[in-house]
Design an enzyme around this catalytic site. Sequence first.
Site, PDB file in Angstrom:
ATOM      1  N   PHE A 149       1.368  -1.083   7.768  1.00  0.00           N
ATOM      2  CA  PHE A 149       1.154   0.274   6.682  1.00  0.00           C
ATOM      3  C   PHE A 149       1.115  -0.028   5.431  1.00  0.00           C
ATOM      4  CE2 PHE A 149       2.383   2.053  10.792  1.00  0.00           C
ATOM      5  CZ  PHE A 149       1.659   3.143  11.114  1.00  0.00           C
ATOM      6  N   ASP A 150       0.083   0.496   4.664  1.00  0.00           N
ATOM      7  CA  ASP A 150       0.261   0.837   3.241  1.00  0.00           C
ATOM      8  C   ASP A 150       1.002   2.057   3.095  1.00  0.00           C
ATOM      9  OD1 ASP A 150      -0.898   0.963   0.370  1.00  0.00           O
ATOM     10  OD2 ASP A 150      -1.879   2.844   1.459  1.00  0.00           O
ATOM     11  N   VAL A 151       1.542   2.151   2.056  1.00  0.00           N
ATOM     12  CA  VAL A 151       2.443   3.324   2.061  1.00  0.00           C
ATOM     13  C   VAL A 151       2.022   4.440   0.916  1.00  0.00           C
ATOM     14  CG1 VAL A 151       4.723   4.036   1.464  1.00  0.00           C
ATOM     15  CG2 VAL A 151       4.624   1.945   2.489  1.00  0.00           C
TER      16      VAL A 151
END
Length: 238
Positions: A14-16
């Site tokens: 995941f990108d956060v």
Amino acid sequence: MSKKPLSAFRYISFDVVGTLIDFEAGLTDALHAIAQENGVALDGEEALGHYRAARYMPDVQLFPDDLVRVYGVIAPKLGLPADAANAARFRDAVPAWKAFPDAAEALASLKQTYRLIAMTNAQRWAFDHFNAALGQPFHASFTVDDTGTEKPDPAFFEQVFAFVEGEGATKDDILHTAQSQYHDIGVSRRLGMTNCWIERRHGQTGYGGTIEPASFTVPDYHFTSMAGLAAAVTTARS
């Protein structure tokens, strides 16, 4: 060739910031507070446009410490006081940035099926706050401090690939999930990953606080929320 089913992956990376944490609201809330105190009317989308331009200047620094420099660039354009105290305040609001309302619940659900990996261009100090807001769901995390580089640099992804290889897996076992076409979706496609675009700005025009990609990448999976992804996984495994 048909895409891999959601049930086929061992990991979701995941990108956060922007995918799980609502950084646009965090930025504009901080700016609105300063504007209100100074009797200035602030347009949020205009502010995000100035922010985006400032973040991609040649003298960019690590995020979110770079918000001090960014504030100094954008404050005069927005009619705000360009002083050191407010610049520090802009950065120091980061720990209060909120997760999207669907993020923590969706991650808790997905954690039951996959090993979750955080991949963020944020510094570790900021990620620690974001991770807490999200319920600390991650099996592993990679920040700019760890990798020494930022997405979309393939070298960031290569470190994640090396990590999963140490657990007996490959990049084919990862579903990369993000909202940024520029930082994540395009490069993940070029690296041969299966990807999932969370279109957080659906129904809005432009790219907000995120740099516009040179070209749009059609994702393998596309949802307008994390809740949508979690529901699709539940259906795929039923």
